[in-house]
Design an enzyme around this catalytic site. Structure first.
Site: not given
Length: 825
Positions: A449, A505
């Protein structure tokens, strides 16, 4: 000893300064043993135990009291002159644990030789106390045993350590770490806090999801578990062992993956799941057959590390329920699985929860499904300077977080703090954690993330700090993006981690956007955010995106080919957990986030969505039909593109969140998979999705190792070989040579007008329809088992005999090349 009052995320610095000199487990001032005069009418003073009764008696004027623990014996003696006095005699303590020097490695609590070795890094601490807490004492807010570590015997370098012999069954632990409390210098040492070990393998606190602590607190005391199965004397207890049944990594080629992003609790929590253990790891196992049917061979689990779902707890007047941290992007501990995602909760010190997670992985592997974890190494639940002291902050705030020169927290995560990923201690911690989940828990890879934070320079950055060598180059400012980030280098070249899936990401909340440019060492993939944006724009009919859409179809060579990567380095998606669902993408022009209680100010404003003519769910029949075409168009584009497709949970049946594109705080129907909808209103689209994933799997040409070339792929327009890449073009078509299907023709008409296309001429062959998204189900996909399939195909024959095909507006088609002999036969 009573545990400290739990801290809210809105506490302030003055509170910490005022509280740091108080008793470890109480908000009352710490009182050392002392003698008090009964004439003053004072109550007994405390030293870590509940307050004792007031001293009373007829002859109490000269009596004195020595305060010790409640295990001491109270005795009254009569002095000369008839006066009596009460004294407390401390009993000799029986040592329950024997403490030896221990070793500085491995970090955490490690069972061996009939005891446990404890090791924790805290370079700036002046003292460290190991706190052992039995499960029963945790419930009663007591410490079972305190072991103060000798800095001479129990410290090596920056590591405090001890080897402890004793009975560790049902034993938990934490640390009291003392040192300088000076936020301006980056230090938050506070010996009144019982801290979680960053390396704790299980976190024990509340056992039931969404339920407050026994004292009504959102943040009751947490402790790490000493897993007794690791201690030699308890190994005969086979109930704590896990049988992997010979499980081995699947090692699927990444080009063959079909990823499914899912939420553990949300997947089976709705009553329509009819699972025995709804909302848990075991509940997911009960529904793995659904994922097989869908054609998924890899699940990407939204955060399963220990987090506090009550972090945002508060009444939500809009829905009449309470807001929670449902998504879980706010980690408390990176080694422990989320305890409250298990059916057993904190039983056996969390060991049962660990085994439940392992059971999920094992059973997924049996079905050919790999397991990726969404990991949040960009920030923690401790927030900014006003957040709680739980673990990292109290152990080494200046080590674990990016800090400005005066102690302020950098906030590249948008969540209050930024993990100091490229600090030597922190990057080793991250690698150790990833290795643990691969080796011990058998996961197949990770999605990082806000991974761009892992590329930023750490606090106190300099070449000696990072590489161990001096240099004449200038210092790099904290947070500067690095070309070769040490943490990415370590992960990429680690002999264990280099063999698992690594997905970034490739952006963060600080404005760093690295899609196509993330440091990759040839093995990292990326969530391709550009694929999402371009496909959304093209499918809804925006001018100027036909060329960019063609790039997406080819695996985004404009992003990945120059850097030496392949199509499978692109994880393609149209929807994910943050943003609109697929059904909402075609139903709402604007976000509708009022249910979040933030006046619709949260969430993304630019969604590239189109409601097909009317806003919301209650619309005319013609709008509903167009929406069904559009969601099929989106899914088809995902499945025929080179790269790795990712489906978001619930999109396979058309789950709606009512236009809410930021449902982080809802533990209710908004985020729950609706199994009843899958079987009713969503059944037609679910069938379409299953058939499309099956078609992709059968086609050798839709999962290539490299970018397609002109020898395999040919572009077309309304006539063969004449593509239109003009600004106004809303039509893209191509044919693809396939070893299994001979040749495939695929076309997208994103215009509001119908078109008739001339098909490529293939002597001795003809084109046969397979998919037409403009047709109602089940004729949108002419599968082999479809009743009256031949009749449906015959209705196209008068067009196909002339090598043409009419396409409605906002539709897409797939045609297969078949020999005339096969057709006539």
């Amino acid at each position: 000893m009573e545990f400290a009052k739990s801290l809210s995320c809105t506490a302030n610095l003055s509170f910490y300064k005022e509280e740091r000199w108080k008793n470890p487990f109480t908000s009352r001032p710490n009182c050392h043993p002392l003698v008090v005069d009964r004439k003053q009418g004072l109550t007994w003073k405390r030293r870590g135990r509940p307050l004792m009764p007031r001293a009373t008696g007829e002859n109490s004027e000269n009596a004195q009291v020595l305060v010790t623990t409640t295990s001491d014996r109270v005795q009254t003696e009569t002095e000369a002159g008839g006066d009596s006095r009460t004294i407390v005699i401390e009993r000799p303590k029986l040592k329950a644990f024997e403490v030896l020097a221990g070793t500085p490695f491995p970090f955490g609590a490690t069972g061996r030789d009939g005891g446990v070795n404890f090791a924790i890094i805290s370079g700036s601490a002046t003292s460290v106390t190991l706190c052992l807490i039995s499960v029963s004492d945790l419930k009663e807010n007591r410490i079972t045993e305190q072991i103060t570590l000798d800095p001479v015997v129990n410290k090596t370098g920056d590591v405090w350590h001890a080897f402890v012999l004793g009975n560790f069954k049902d034993m938990l632990y934490g640390y009291q770490v003392d040192g300088k409390f000076c936020p301006e210098e980056g230090h938050f040492f506070d010996s009144s806090r019982i801290l979680l070990d960053p390396y704790a393998k299980a976190v024990v606190s509340r056992g039931e999801y969404g339920v407050l602590g026994s004292d009504g607190s959102c943040w009751p005391q947490m402790a790490g578990s000493v897993l007794s199965s690791e201690v030699e004397q308890f190994k005969p207890d086979i109930s704590l062992q896990f049988d992997w049944e010979g499980d081995l990594p699947l090692r699927r080629p990444q080009k063959d993956l079909v990823i499914y992003e899912m939420h553990i609790r949300g997947f089976t929590r709705h009553e329509s799941s009819k699972t025995e253990f709804p909302g848990t790891y075991l509940g997911v196992v009960e529904k793995l057959d659904h994922l097989q049917e869908l054609g998924v061979n890899c699940i990407e689990l939204m955060p399963c590390h220990e987090f506090n779902e009550l972090e945002y707890f508060g009444y939500n007047p809009v829905l009449g329920d309470h807001k929670v941290n449902f998504w879980g992007y706010s980690t408390v501990n990176f080694f422990s699985p989320m305890m409250r995602y298990s059916a057993s909760g904190i039983k056996n010190g969390g060991h049962d929860a660990i085994n439940e997670f392992k059971f999920l992985v094992r059973e997924a592997h049996k079905r050919g499904i790999e397991v990726l974890m969404d990991v949040v190494f960009n920030h923690t639940a401790e927030g900014n300077e006003n957040g709680p002291i739980l673990s990292f902050r109290g152990v080494g705030n200046s080590v674990y977080y990016m800090l400005a020169p005066k102690g302020e927290f950098y906030n590249y995560s948008g969540c209050g703090n930024t993990f100091n990923c490229n600090h030597p201690v922190v990057r080793q911690f991250i690698v150790d954690c990833l290795r643990y989940w691969v080796l011990e828990m058998h996961v197949d890879g990770f999605r990082f993330d806000l991974a761009s934070i892992l590329t930023r320079a750490s606090s106190l950055w300099d070449p000696v700090n990072v590489y161990g060598i001096s240099s004449d180059v200038d210092y790099v400012t904290t947070g500067t993006p690095l070309r070769n980030p040490p943490i990415i280098d370590m992960i990429s070249n680690d002999p264990i981690l280099c063999g698992v899936k690594l997905v970034a990401e490739a952006w963060d909340a600080g404005g760093l956007y690295q899609v196509g440019q993330f440091p990759h060492w040839g093995i990292w993939s990326e969530w391709n955010g550009q694929f999402r944006d371009v496909v959304r724009q093209f499918i809804k009919g925006t001018d100027g995106f036909s060329g960019a859409f063609a790039q997406c179809i080819c695996g985004s060579p404009n992003l990945y080919q120059k850097g030496g990567r392949k199509p499978w380095n692109s994880v393609n998606f149209v929807c994910a957990h943050d943003g609109f669902t697929l059904a909402d993408l075609v139903s709402y022009n604007n976000k509708h986030n009022l249910a979040n209680g933030e006046n619709n100010k949260d969430g993304e404003d630019h969604n590239n969505s189109w409601n097909c003519g009317q806003e919301g769910e209650f619309v005319g029949l013609h709008v509903k039909r167009l929406r069904k075409r559009q969601i099929r168009n989106f899914f088809l584009s995902l499945m025929v593109s080179q790269g790795v497709p990712m489906i978001y949970m619930g999109d396979e049946y058309g789950h709606t969140k009512g236009g809410n594109n930021n449902t982080y705080c809802h533990d209710n129907y908004v985020n729950y998979f609706r199994w009843d909808k899958k079987k009713t209103s969503g059944a037609d689209f679910f069938r379409f999705c299953c058939l499309m994933t099956k078609f992709r799997r059968e086609c050798e040409s839709l999962g290539l190792d490299d970018f397609p070339t002109a020898e395999r792929l040919q572009w077309h327009g309304h006539v063969p070989g004449n593509p239109d890449w003009s600004e106004s073009s809303r039509f893209v078509a191509f044919s693809l040579i396939d070893k299994e299907k001979k040749e495939i023709y695929i076309a997208f008409n994103a215009s509001h007008l119908p078109v008739t296309v001339l098909l490529p001429d293939r002597p001795g062959h003809r084109w046969e329809p397979l998919v037409d998204t403009s047709k109602p189900a089940p004729y949108d996909f002419l599968s082999e088992d479809l009743p009256d399939r031949e009749v449906a195909i015959q209705q196209y024959s008068h067009f196909l005999d002339n090598n043409i095909y009419p396409m409605l507006s906002y539709s897409s088609i797939i045609l297969l090349l078949v020999s005339d002999a096969a057709t006539n036969g």
